[in-house]
Motif scaffolding. Structure first.
Motif, PDB file in Angstrom:
ATOM      1  N   GLU A 175       0.837  -1.197   0.000  1.00  0.00           N
ATOM      2  CA  GLU A 175       0.000   0.000   0.000  1.00  0.00           C
ATOM      3  C   GLU A 175       0.872   1.246   0.000  1.00  0.00           C
ATOM      4  OE1 GLU A 175      -2.463   1.535   3.509  1.00  0.00           O
ATOM      5  OE2 GLU A 175      -3.930   0.401   2.337  1.00  0.00           O
ATOM      6  N   GLU A 176       0.573   2.162  -0.918  1.00  0.00           N
ATOM      7  CA  GLU A 176       1.319   3.415  -1.037  1.00  0.00           C
ATOM      8  C   GLU A 176       0.522   4.561  -0.418  1.00  0.00           C
ATOM      9  OE1 GLU A 176       3.191   3.177  -5.431  1.00  0.00           O
ATOM     10  OE2 GLU A 176       1.001   3.154  -5.356  1.00  0.00           O
ATOM     11  N   ASN A 177       1.225   5.511   0.159  1.00  0.00           N
ATOM     12  CA  ASN A 177       0.596   6.724   0.680  1.00  0.00           C
ATOM     13  C   ASN A 177       1.283   7.929   0.065  1.00  0.00           C
ATOM     14  OD1 ASN A 177      -1.342   5.799   2.910  1.00  0.00           O
ATOM     15  ND2 ASN A 177       0.520   4.691   3.414  1.00  0.00           N
ATOM     16  N   TYR A 178       0.546   8.683  -0.761  1.00  0.00           N
ATOM     17  CA  TYR A 178       1.110   9.836  -1.443  1.00  0.00           C
ATOM     18  C   TYR A 178       0.861  11.102  -0.640  1.00  0.00           C
ATOM     19  CZ  TYR A 178       2.178   7.174  -5.632  1.00  0.00           C
ATOM     20  OH  TYR A 178       2.722   6.284  -6.511  1.00  0.00           O
ATOM     21  N   VAL A 179       1.950  11.877  -0.405  1.00  0.00           N
ATOM     22  CA  VAL A 179       1.881  13.064   0.449  1.00  0.00           C
ATOM     23  C   VAL A 179       2.611  14.232  -0.220  1.00  0.00           C
ATOM     24  CG1 VAL A 179       1.793  11.676   2.558  1.00  0.00           C
ATOM     25  CG2 VAL A 179       4.010  12.464   1.686  1.00  0.00           C
ATOM     26  N   LEU A 180       2.310  15.430   0.265  1.00  0.00           N
ATOM     27  CA  LEU A 180       3.050  16.639  -0.091  1.00  0.00           C
ATOM     28  C   LEU A 180       4.139  16.874   0.945  1.00  0.00           C
ATOM     29  CD1 LEU A 180       0.144  19.060  -1.007  1.00  0.00           C
ATOM     30  CD2 LEU A 180       1.943  18.317  -2.588  1.00  0.00           C
ATOM     31  N   LEU A 181       5.279  17.373   0.499  1.00  0.00           N
ATOM     32  CA  LEU A 181       6.388  17.683   1.389  1.00  0.00           C
ATOM     33  C   LEU A 181       6.871  19.099   1.075  1.00  0.00           C
ATOM     34  CD1 LEU A 181       8.783  16.394   3.306  1.00  0.00           C
ATOM     35  CD2 LEU A 181      10.026  16.431   1.148  1.00  0.00           C
TER      36      LEU A 181
ATOM     37  N   SER B  24      17.521  16.704   7.263  1.00  0.00           N
ATOM     38  CA  SER B  24      16.790  16.197   8.419  1.00  0.00           C
ATOM     39  C   SER B  24      15.293  16.343   8.185  1.00  0.00           C
ATOM     40  CB  SER B  24      17.183  16.973   9.679  1.00  0.00           C
ATOM     41  OG  SER B  24      16.319  16.655  10.745  1.00  0.00           O
ATOM     42  N   GLU B  25      14.547  15.284   8.492  1.00  0.00           N
ATOM     43  CA  GLU B  25      13.096  15.355   8.329  1.00  0.00           C
ATOM     44  C   GLU B  25      12.478  16.437   9.203  1.00  0.00           C
ATOM     45  OE1 GLU B  25      10.740  11.662   7.662  1.00  0.00           O
ATOM     46  OE2 GLU B  25      12.590  10.674   8.303  1.00  0.00           O
ATOM     47  N   SER B  26      13.177  16.812  10.273  1.00  0.00           N
ATOM     48  CA  SER B  26      12.637  17.834  11.160  1.00  0.00           C
ATOM     49  C   SER B  26      12.563  19.194  10.479  1.00  0.00           C
ATOM     50  CB  SER B  26      13.487  17.941  12.427  1.00  0.00           C
ATOM     51  OG  SER B  26      14.802  18.372  12.121  1.00  0.00           O
ATOM     52  N   GLY B  27      13.271  19.370   9.367  1.00  0.00           N
ATOM     53  CA  GLY B  27      13.241  20.630   8.645  1.00  0.00           C
ATOM     54  C   GLY B  27      12.137  20.715   7.618  1.00  0.00           C
ATOM     55  N   PHE B  28      11.267  19.700   7.594  1.00  0.00           N
ATOM     56  CA  PHE B  28      10.214  19.648   6.579  1.00  0.00           C
ATOM     57  C   PHE B  28       8.872  19.283   7.204  1.00  0.00           C
ATOM     58  CE2 PHE B  28      14.218  18.913   4.545  1.00  0.00           C
ATOM     59  CZ  PHE B  28      14.145  19.603   3.351  1.00  0.00           C
ATOM     60  N   ASP B  29       7.815  19.703   6.533  1.00  0.00           N
ATOM     61  CA  ASP B  29       6.468  19.323   6.929  1.00  0.00           C
ATOM     62  C   ASP B  29       5.892  18.403   5.862  1.00  0.00           C
ATOM     63  OD1 ASP B  29       6.300  20.835   9.295  1.00  0.00           O
ATOM     64  OD2 ASP B  29       5.848  22.654   8.156  1.00  0.00           O
ATOM     65  N   THR B  30       5.142  17.419   6.293  1.00  0.00           N
ATOM     66  CA  THR B  30       4.506  16.457   5.395  1.00  0.00           C
ATOM     67  C   THR B  30       3.009  16.467   5.617  1.00  0.00           C
ATOM     68  OG1 THR B  30       6.480  15.052   5.475  1.00  0.00           O
ATOM     69  CG2 THR B  30       4.457  14.040   4.668  1.00  0.00           C
ATOM     70  N   SER B  31       2.258  16.461   4.537  1.00  0.00           N
ATOM     71  CA  SER B  31       0.799  16.465   4.640  1.00  0.00           C
ATOM     72  C   SER B  31       0.284  15.081   5.028  1.00  0.00           C
ATOM     73  CB  SER B  31       0.178  16.870   3.304  1.00  0.00           C
ATOM     74  OG  SER B  31       0.337  15.823   2.338  1.00  0.00           O
TER      75      SER B  31
ATOM     76  N   ALA C 243       7.169  19.070  -2.838  1.00  0.00           N
ATOM     77  CA  ALA C 243       7.347  17.826  -3.586  1.00  0.00           C
ATOM     78  C   ALA C 243       6.159  16.922  -3.289  1.00  0.00           C
ATOM     79  CB  ALA C 243       8.649  17.138  -3.190  1.00  0.00           C
ATOM     80  N   PHE C 244       5.864  16.028  -4.236  1.00  0.00           N
ATOM     81  CA  PHE C 244       4.758  15.100  -4.044  1.00  0.00           C
ATOM     82  C   PHE C 244       5.230  13.711  -4.399  1.00  0.00           C
ATOM     83  CE2 PHE C 244       0.780  12.977  -5.547  1.00  0.00           C
ATOM     84  CZ  PHE C 244       0.079  13.042  -4.353  1.00  0.00           C
ATOM     85  N   GLY C 245       4.961  12.755  -3.495  1.00  0.00           N
ATOM     86  CA  GLY C 245       5.366  11.395  -3.777  1.00  0.00           C
ATOM     87  C   GLY C 245       4.983  10.447  -2.664  1.00  0.00           C
ATOM     88  N   GLU C 246       5.420   9.201  -2.810  1.00  0.00           N
ATOM     89  CA  GLU C 246       5.118   8.179  -1.810  1.00  0.00           C
ATOM     90  C   GLU C 246       5.880   8.503  -0.530  1.00  0.00           C
ATOM     91  OE1 GLU C 246       4.235   5.065   0.481  1.00  0.00           O
ATOM     92  OE2 GLU C 246       6.346   5.354  -0.044  1.00  0.00           O
ATOM     93  N   ARG C 247       5.214   8.416   0.603  1.00  0.00           N
ATOM     94  CA  ARG C 247       5.759   8.884   1.883  1.00  0.00           C
ATOM     95  C   ARG C 247       7.112   8.253   2.201  1.00  0.00           C
ATOM     96  NH1 ARG C 247       5.059   6.436   6.633  1.00  0.00           N
ATOM     97  NH2 ARG C 247       3.266   5.249   5.876  1.00  0.00           N
TER      98      ARG C 247
END
Length: 230
Positions: free
Chosen positions: A95-101, A176-183, A159-163
């Motif tokens: 299962e894929e989950n597509y999110v905005l970053l 670092s993931e801490s520098g980004f927000d994910t929907s 960016a948009f793609g699979e989480r």
């Protein structure tokens, strides 16, 4: 190709198949340790009694090869209505989950992101998914690494793609993931192992039996859990 028994050799196209895919960390790695879906597909092929060679190419070319070359399978391919008649759908993989970053503080509510520049993989399912949501401004990239170069370089607002791919790509760039927000996931879909149209019902049955066998003995669960894909 190799096959485990004369009975398995009856699957026509599968016995001479090749695989095409792209570098999509952490699902598929072109070098080094195999990604989670890479390992799963390798086990599927082993259980089915085939030993296909794998070709790593840009994603759009992978799709071109799988729709124009005989005995060619592709993964991980999102199953969409517009693709339904272009492939033979062998087995679902995960299962894929597509999110905005976006850079922290720059990710707005989805409705407010629709006029922003969105970086995505050229030829992938992302554009169709976003178009359904009303997005219109796409910055297409030839690889997942280029997607994030566009984002980090300011050529895209998000960016948009699979989480999982997004997360692995950030780490690969030393970010670092801490520098980004994910929907939250904008769309949840299923990634498949799909084949060119010359795969027949016997080939499909071969791979479905292989998947059932891997599920029954817990191999699928163990692979996905080990790679944090479950």
């Amino acid at each position: 190709m190799l096959f485990a028994s004369p009975r398995l050799a009856l699957a026509g196209v599968a016995r001479k198949m090749q695989l095409v895919t792209s570098h999509l960390p952490s699902l598929v790695h072109e070098s080094g340790e195999p990604g989670g879906l890479q390992e799963l597909v390798a086990e599927l092929c082993k259980r089915a009694g085939v030993a296909p060679a794998t070709q790593f190419v840009p994603w759009r070319r992978a799709q071109f090869l799988a729709t124009t070359m005989p005995a060619t399978a592709i993964y991980p391919l999102t199953r969409l209505p517009e693709r339904e008649a272009q492939y033979r759908w062998l087995v679902p993989l995960f299962e894929e989950n597509y999110v905005l970053l976006a850079v922290r503080g720059k990710l707005l509510p989805v409705e407010q992101m629709k006029d922003k520049r969105i970086a995505l993989l050229r030829g992938a399912a992302q554009a169709a998914i976003l178009k359904e949501q009303g997005f219109t401004r796409f910055v297409e990239a030839s690889s997942i690494d280029e997607v994030h170069r566009f984002l980090l370089g300011g050529m895209a607002d998000a960016a948009f793609g699979e989480r999982r791919i997004i997360s692995a790509s950030l780490k690969g760039h030393g970010a670092s993931e801490s520098g980004f927000d994910t929907s939250a996931p904008i769309r949840t879909t299923t990634a498949w192992l799909a084949g060119s149209l010359d795969f027949d019902e016997a080939d499909i049955a071969l791979f479905r039996r292989a998947l059932e066998s891997l599920q029954a003995d817990g191999t699928v669960r163990r692979i996905l859990a080990r790679h944090k894909l479950a």
